[in-house]
Design an enzyme around this catalytic site. Structure first.
Site: not given
Ligand code: GUN
Length: 298
Positions: A53, A97, A120
């Site tokens: 990322k 994460q 997300d």
């Protein structure tokens, strides 16, 4: 039968190129998009994803920062890091994460992220908006799958899509997205999973089969209809003593035996993965645009 290979790298390069113009406009207004990635502990796969990322941000000139907490950090510490990022006007996208260590409450953590920075799209508010067909952000992997299908001219309208897997990250949201009205959707969707009776007969109905069950080479040729389109979302580590790392990544689909039966197939690795990262970049740009608009910068 000859089949088409659905290549995620090409699609990801297209999505990324399309972001350049939006990034230029933001910079022209003095807005420098920034993604913050928070991770807790030492999950090896998470380390890989977080690094990928960051690299994707670098390639686009998006600022990125990583906040790494030790595995024994308290939930309060994590929430306080998230509060700091939520309140930082120079940070536009925030993600944590997953998975988190077992002593943390994933739902509480995800709900702490400002829904306007939730790149997300895991916050219940964004899940709800997606479900009713009015999304703010779309979750990256399902959005990547949908873009792959669109860009590969896979017809969905009125056709049978079977989603194998019911996770909050992939199975449930891609099912919801493919049943919406509009381009890249309008499908008749079935969700199948580990408890589905007669699983092979259900998957064999699929014109479009999305495999996201997290089991290596689970989908075998007998489970696939002749001429189907198959999207493999799985990334499973399997032992491989011949490889330097001692493992290699394989998908949820028995690619070598399934490919000949398909009209088109997206492999894993090399399919959905690159698209997921590209869609995260798109969400980060959108988050910066939302922030700019809310400050009256236009
Ligand atoms: N773990 C596995 N997939 C994802 C993802 O898309 N986002 C985050 N934050 N964690 C993950």
């Amino acid at each position: 039968m000859s089949y088409r290979l659905i290549n995620g790298k090409e699609g990801a390069a297209q999505v990324t190129a399309e972001l350049e113009g939006r990034l230029g406009e933001l910079r022209g207004k003095g807005v420098n998009p920034c993604l913050a990635v928070v991770m807790v502990g030492d999950d090896p796969a998470s380390h890989v994803y977080v690094r990928m990322k960051g690299k994707a941000c670098d390639r686009l000139g998006i600022r990125s920062l990583t906040r790494a907490l030790p595995a024994d950090a308290s939930e309060e510490e994590l929430l306080s890091v998230l509060d700091g990022l939520n309140g930082d006007p120079d940070v536009h996208g925030v993600l944590c994460q997953l998975p988190l260590p077992p002593h943390m409450d994933e739902r509480r953590v995800v709900e702490r992220i400002d829904s306007l920075k939730d790149v997300d799209a895991f916050h219940p508010l964004n899940v709800g908006r997606m479900l009713i067909g009015d999304p703010l952000f779309l979750p990256a992997t399902p959005a990547g799958i949908q873009q792959l299908l669109l860009r590969s001219d896979v017809a969905l309208e009125g056709r049978e899509a079977v989603v194998l897997g019911r996770s909050n990250i992939v199975g449930k949201p891609i099912a919801a997205m493919l049943m919406q009205k509009g381009a890249g959707a309008d499908a008749t969707v079935t969700v199948a999973h580990s408890r589905t009776a007669g699983l092979a007969q259900v998957t064999a109905r699929a014109d479009v089969l999305i495999a996201a069950i997290g089991k290596p080479r689970f989908v075998t040729a007998d489970m696939v209809k002749e001429g189907a389109v198959v999207i493999d979302v799985g990334t499973n580590r399997v032992d491989d003593p011949s490889s330097e790392k001692g493992y290699r990544l394989v998908g949820d689909v028995d690619f070598e035996n399934v490919k000949h039966k398909t009209e088109a197939i997206s492999p894993s690795p090399g399919g959905v993965g690159p698209m997921t990262i590209a869609m995260l970049m798109q969400n980060t740009v959108k988050a910066a645009e939302i922030a700019a608009a809310s400050k009256g910068i236009s």
